[in-house]
Scaffold this motif. Structure first.
Motif, PDB file in Angstrom:
ATOM      1  N   CYS A   1       0.828  -1.207   0.000  1.00  0.00           N
ATOM      2  CA  CYS A   1       0.000   0.000   0.000  1.00  0.00           C
ATOM      3  C   CYS A   1       0.868   1.264   0.000  1.00  0.00           C
ATOM      4  O   CYS A   1       2.000   1.264   0.477  1.00  0.00           O
ATOM      5  N   ALA A   2       0.316   2.315  -0.549  1.00  0.00           N
ATOM      6  CA  ALA A   2       0.917   3.649  -0.434  1.00  0.00           C
ATOM      7  C   ALA A   2       0.197   4.390   0.685  1.00  0.00           C
ATOM      8  O   ALA A   2      -0.911   4.007   1.096  1.00  0.00           O
ATOM      9  N   THR A   3       0.812   5.462   1.162  1.00  0.00           N
ATOM     10  CA  THR A   3       0.200   6.229   2.253  1.00  0.00           C
ATOM     11  C   THR A   3      -1.190   6.731   1.870  1.00  0.00           C
ATOM     12  O   THR A   3      -2.133   6.650   2.670  1.00  0.00           O
ATOM     13  N   ASP A   4      -1.326   7.221   0.632  1.00  0.00           N
ATOM     14  CA  ASP A   4      -2.625   7.746   0.190  1.00  0.00           C
ATOM     15  C   ASP A   4      -3.695   6.662   0.157  1.00  0.00           C
ATOM     16  O   ASP A   4      -4.884   6.957   0.327  1.00  0.00           O
TER      17      ASP A   4
ATOM     18  N   LEU B   1      -4.222   4.535   2.324  1.00  0.00           N
ATOM     19  CA  LEU B   1      -4.744   4.373   3.674  1.00  0.00           C
ATOM     20  C   LEU B   1      -5.490   5.609   4.173  1.00  0.00           C
ATOM     21  O   LEU B   1      -6.587   5.494   4.727  1.00  0.00           O
ATOM     22  N   VAL B   2      -4.878   6.795   4.013  1.00  0.00           N
ATOM     23  CA  VAL B   2      -5.476   7.998   4.609  1.00  0.00           C
ATOM     24  C   VAL B   2      -6.228   8.854   3.594  1.00  0.00           C
ATOM     25  O   VAL B   2      -6.877   9.829   3.966  1.00  0.00           O
ATOM     26  N   GLY B   3      -6.132   8.516   2.288  1.00  0.00           N
ATOM     27  CA  GLY B   3      -6.822   9.294   1.264  1.00  0.00           C
ATOM     28  C   GLY B   3      -5.960  10.420   0.742  1.00  0.00           C
ATOM     29  O   GLY B   3      -4.840  10.646   1.201  1.00  0.00           O
ATOM     30  N   TRP B   4      -6.485  11.171  -0.220  1.00  0.00           N
ATOM     31  CA  TRP B   4      -5.738  12.269  -0.826  1.00  0.00           C
ATOM     32  C   TRP B   4      -6.721  13.296  -1.387  1.00  0.00           C
ATOM     33  O   TRP B   4      -7.920  13.036  -1.509  1.00  0.00           O
ATOM     34  N   SER B   5      -6.180  14.468  -1.685  1.00  0.00           N
ATOM     35  CA  SER B   5      -6.996  15.554  -2.238  1.00  0.00           C
ATOM     36  C   SER B   5      -6.470  15.935  -3.608  1.00  0.00           C
ATOM     37  O   SER B   5      -5.268  15.903  -3.849  1.00  0.00           O
ATOM     38  N   GLU B   6      -7.381  16.299  -4.495  1.00  0.00           N
ATOM     39  CA  GLU B   6      -7.019  16.807  -5.814  1.00  0.00           C
ATOM     40  C   GLU B   6      -7.831  18.059  -6.083  1.00  0.00           C
ATOM     41  O   GLU B   6      -8.970  18.176  -5.653  1.00  0.00           O
ATOM     42  N   ARG B   7      -7.201  19.000  -6.812  1.00  0.00           N
ATOM     43  CA  ARG B   7      -7.904  20.225  -7.169  1.00  0.00           C
ATOM     44  C   ARG B   7      -8.441  20.084  -8.581  1.00  0.00           C
ATOM     45  O   ARG B   7      -7.692  19.915  -9.534  1.00  0.00           O
ATOM     46  N   LYS B   8      -9.765  20.151  -8.728  1.00  0.00           N
ATOM     47  CA  LYS B   8     -10.411  20.020 -10.034  1.00  0.00           C
ATOM     48  C   LYS B   8     -11.331  21.215 -10.245  1.00  0.00           C
ATOM     49  O   LYS B   8     -12.206  21.484  -9.427  1.00  0.00           O
ATOM     50  N   ASP B   9     -11.082  21.915 -11.366  1.00  0.00           N
ATOM     51  CA  ASP B   9     -11.889  23.086 -11.707  1.00  0.00           C
ATOM     52  C   ASP B   9     -11.921  24.090 -10.566  1.00  0.00           C
ATOM     53  O   ASP B   9     -12.968  24.696 -10.273  1.00  0.00           O
ATOM     54  N   GLY B  10     -10.777  24.253  -9.895  1.00  0.00           N
ATOM     55  CA  GLY B  10     -10.685  25.231  -8.818  1.00  0.00           C
ATOM     56  C   GLY B  10     -11.233  24.761  -7.492  1.00  0.00           C
ATOM     57  O   GLY B  10     -11.133  25.463  -6.486  1.00  0.00           O
TER      58      GLY B  10
ATOM     59  N   ALA C   1      -8.580   3.671   2.851  1.00  0.00           N
ATOM     60  CA  ALA C   1      -9.159   2.567   3.615  1.00  0.00           C
ATOM     61  C   ALA C   1      -9.338   2.922   5.082  1.00  0.00           C
ATOM     62  O   ALA C   1     -10.273   2.439   5.742  1.00  0.00           O
ATOM     63  N   LEU C   2      -8.453   3.781   5.628  1.00  0.00           N
ATOM     64  CA  LEU C   2      -8.508   4.119   7.059  1.00  0.00           C
ATOM     65  C   LEU C   2      -8.906   5.575   7.281  1.00  0.00           C
ATOM     66  O   LEU C   2      -8.576   6.159   8.325  1.00  0.00           O
ATOM     67  N   SER C   3      -9.616   6.171   6.327  1.00  0.00           N
ATOM     68  CA  SER C   3      -9.996   7.582   6.461  1.00  0.00           C
ATOM     69  C   SER C   3     -10.921   7.827   7.644  1.00  0.00           C
ATOM     70  O   SER C   3     -10.964   8.937   8.189  1.00  0.00           O
ATOM     71  N   ASP C   4     -11.701   6.805   8.054  1.00  0.00           N
ATOM     72  CA  ASP C   4     -12.640   6.976   9.162  1.00  0.00           C
ATOM     73  C   ASP C   4     -11.952   6.893  10.517  1.00  0.00           C
ATOM     74  O   ASP C   4     -12.612   7.033  11.557  1.00  0.00           O
ATOM     75  N   PHE C   5     -10.658   6.652  10.533  1.00  0.00           N
ATOM     76  CA  PHE C   5      -9.922   6.515  11.788  1.00  0.00           C
ATOM     77  C   PHE C   5      -8.912   7.665  11.919  1.00  0.00           C
ATOM     78  O   PHE C   5      -8.529   8.291  10.933  1.00  0.00           O
ATOM     79  N   ASP C   6      -8.504   7.899  13.158  1.00  0.00           N
ATOM     80  CA  ASP C   6      -7.565   9.000  13.422  1.00  0.00           C
ATOM     81  C   ASP C   6      -6.136   8.534  13.119  1.00  0.00           C
ATOM     82  O   ASP C   6      -5.343   8.255  14.019  1.00  0.00           O
ATOM     83  N   VAL C   7      -5.820   8.453  11.796  1.00  0.00           N
ATOM     84  CA  VAL C   7      -4.510   7.993  11.354  1.00  0.00           C
ATOM     85  C   VAL C   7      -3.892   9.078  10.486  1.00  0.00           C
ATOM     86  O   VAL C   7      -4.460   9.462   9.464  1.00  0.00           O
ATOM     87  N   SER C   8      -2.749   9.590  10.904  1.00  0.00           N
ATOM     88  CA  SER C   8      -2.058  10.619  10.124  1.00  0.00           C
ATOM     89  C   SER C   8      -1.204   9.964   9.037  1.00  0.00           C
ATOM     90  O   SER C   8      -0.984   8.750   9.041  1.00  0.00           O
ATOM     91  N   LYS C   9      -0.690  10.771   8.124  1.00  0.00           N
ATOM     92  CA  LYS C   9       0.183  10.247   7.069  1.00  0.00           C
ATOM     93  C   LYS C   9       1.457   9.647   7.655  1.00  0.00           C
ATOM     94  O   LYS C   9       1.949   8.621   7.182  1.00  0.00           O
ATOM     95  N   THR C  10       1.976  10.278   8.707  1.00  0.00           N
ATOM     96  CA  THR C  10       3.188   9.770   9.351  1.00  0.00           C
ATOM     97  C   THR C  10       2.935   8.404   9.962  1.00  0.00           C
ATOM     98  O   THR C  10       3.746   7.474   9.830  1.00  0.00           O
ATOM     99  N   ASP C  11       1.773   8.266  10.655  1.00  0.00           N
ATOM    100  CA  ASP C  11       1.418   6.975  11.256  1.00  0.00           C
ATOM    101  C   ASP C  11       1.268   5.906  10.184  1.00  0.00           C
ATOM    102  O   ASP C  11       1.732   4.767  10.344  1.00  0.00           O
TER     103      ASP C  11
END
Length: 539
Positions: free
Chosen positions: A466-469, A471-480, A488-498
């Motif tokens: 797995c990549a970090t994203d 597990l914790v998700g990622w953001s993209e800018r589309k049309d401003g 997979a773990l976005s619902d939990f308190d997991v930071s990118k470092t963790d």
């Protein structure tokens, strides 16, 4: 020594071409020499090694045939053996070169045309090299030019010593150029391509605005004022964050100028683009409040792990904070680098009341207590069952109306509830086929294993890949707009470092890397971090 007219003409042509194309005279003469040699080879044979030399002072042309001394002759026109060479050069040996002067050559029409093509090609290559060398170091500068032509919306700009392209997506919206118009633009890129150097310009790049301010504001040019951040909606609105290195100089006032003269000069160049000049602050919350100007902000809540800011504004400031079509908040988000959620005071109050009701309801149902007890726990700041189960007993016992016995009973019920949830989650984990070996990863809980199983991550190898994203998700800018993609773990308190630490544990467990390699990598990362911090520290 008298110089014949044709020789003078040769040198005059070389001088004229060098001046016209802005290239070195020696390059032109070299191209002529190569052209003469090619024409001579057409006369004496293409396999013959012929060198042409033009005297740069007299214009005298000298043709020489070169014969190389070798052990075994493969090309009789340009090679000979040592024995044969000794007749001409007594001390000849392998590697020696014998030169024979050829008589003056009367070039025919075809040979002359061929020579002309060689000269033209060489001069064109030299001109391209000169253009590339001249402009490759000007990336990031502003240049002035004249519109030469417009092709399919792309503007071709004559820079005097070269041509550049201003693509239509790098033009300010509703901006129209026609032949002969003066253009000022930012050098975005210079590429060496087969058809020659390609110079790309931009009028929408944020740095174009920075360079314009540098030209208009002497304090920026001198380094007294620094532009920290820029966000643009080209042709419509922009925000810049500025800071002064001299406490006696107001950075905003200096950029605005007397009666707005400085900023107006930039606005006119950018076709009326409205510019908000904002004092930059190292404190993210303060900078954000400034970035949302002219709206007034009542409260700011930062979530550093998610890089998200909640901004609370009065009801009458909501539309101003958001801006037309979300422009103000979008530019503020670009300027600060944080995702921004804006809500009114009433909306925030309603959300907090809803959260309070949900927590109270959770405590009432899970602990089997009445509503008053649930509300008391929620009002004291307890948010989860884990907090109630594992805090110090005194933190519960000191609540008004509670005692030690009540605290013990509440904690016992909380632990029993959590054990039931754990057993249920573990059963679901087994049904999903998530292996027990994943339990050895520090930080992974049973509910997390269930979430991973639902995302088809069921073995140590799956998790290690797995990549970090992931597990914790990622953001993209589309049309401003910023679009959030969950992991997979976005619902939990997991930071990118963790997440990264857990993935590396899995790779060690899977045998992809050794523990020693992991320790060495962590040490290298710490060293790089320290160097970066030292470089970024103020002088």
């Amino acid at each position: 020594m008298a110089v014949s007219a044709n020789r003078l003409e040769l040198l005059q042509i070389a001088d004229a071409v060098a001046r016209e194309k802005s290239i070195d005279r020696e390059i032109v003469i070299s191209a002529m020499e190569e052209a003469m040699a090619k024409a001579a080879r057409a006369r004496y044979g293409s396999e013959t090694d012929i060198r042409a030399t033009i005297n740069p002072k007299t214009g005298e042309l000298k043709l020489q045939r070169l014969i190389h001394v070798v052990e075994e002759v493969e090309n009789p026109d340009a090679q000979m053996t040592v024995e044969d060479a000794k007749h001409t050069l007594p001390d000849a040996e392998v590697g020696s070169v014998i030169s024979e002067v050829l008589p003056p050559l009367d070039f025919g029409r075809i040979a002359a045309q061929s020579a002309k093509q060689v000269i033209v090609q060489k001069v064109r290559e030299a001109e391209r090299d000169r253009q590339f060398e001249e402009f490759k170091d000007r990336i990031g500068e502003i240049v002035n030019g004249t519109v030469k032509r417009v092709e399919y919306g792309n503007v071709i700009v004559d820079l005097g010593r070269g041509e550049a392209m201003l693509r239509r997506d790098e033009l300010i919206p509703r901006e129209i150029f026609k032949y002969g118009d003066r253009v000022r633009a930012y050098v975005l890129d210079v590429r060496r391509e087969q058809r020659g150097p390609q110079i790309f310009l931009s009028r929408t790049h944020p740095m174009f605005m920075v360079k314009l301010f540098t030209m208009e504001v002497p304090e920026i040019y001198d380094g007294v004022i620094e532009i920290k951040r820029v966000a643009r909606d080209p042709g419509s609105r922009a925000k810049i964050g500025v800071i002064s290195n001299d406490s006696s100089i107001d950075p905003v006032g200096a950029c605005v100028g007397m009666r707005g003269s400085r900023v107006q000069a930039v606005v006119q160049e950018l076709q009326g683009e409205r510019i908000d000049i904002i004092p930059w602050s190292p404190d993210e919350a303060t900078f954000l409040v400034n970035a949302l100007q002219p709206a007034e902000v009542a409260k700011v809540v930062l979530d550093e792990d998610a890089q998200r800011i909640e901004v609370v504004v009065p009801e009458d400031q909501l539309s101003l904070a958001i801006g037309r079509r979300g422009q103000n908040v979008r530019l503020a988000s670009q300027l600060t680098g944080w995702d921004i959620d804006i809500m009114t005071e009433d909306e925030e109050s309603g959300r907090r009341q809803k959260e309070f009701a949900e927590r109270s309801e959770l405590f009432v149902g899970a602990l089997n207590v009445d509503e008053v007890v649930g509300q008391l726990l929620a009002s004291e700041g307890f948010a989860t069952m884990e907090e109630i189960a594992y805090v110090e007993r005194d933190e519960i016992a000191t609540i008004e109306g509670f005692d030690d016995e009540t605290a013990d009973e509440l904690q016992a019920r909380a632990r029993e509830y959590l054990e039931e949830l754990e057993a249920k989650a573990d059963s679901e984990r087994r049904e999903l086929g998530v292996e027990d070996t994943l339990r050895q990863i520090d930080g992974l809980t049973t509910p997390m294993l269930v979430a991973l199983g639902k995302d088809e991550v069921k073995t140590i190898e799956d998790f290690a890949g797995c990549a970090t994203d992931d597990l914790v998700g990622w953001s993209e800018r589309k049309d401003g707009e910023v679009v959030r993609f969950p992991g997979a773990l976005s619902d939990f308190d997991v930071s990118k470092t963790d997440a990264e630490a857990m993935i590396m544990q899995a790779r060690v467990a899977a045998g992809w890397i050794t523990a020693e390699e992991l320790m060495a990598q962590n040490a290298d990362d710490e060293d790089v971090g320290e160097e970066t911090q030292e470089e970024g520290a103020p002088a």
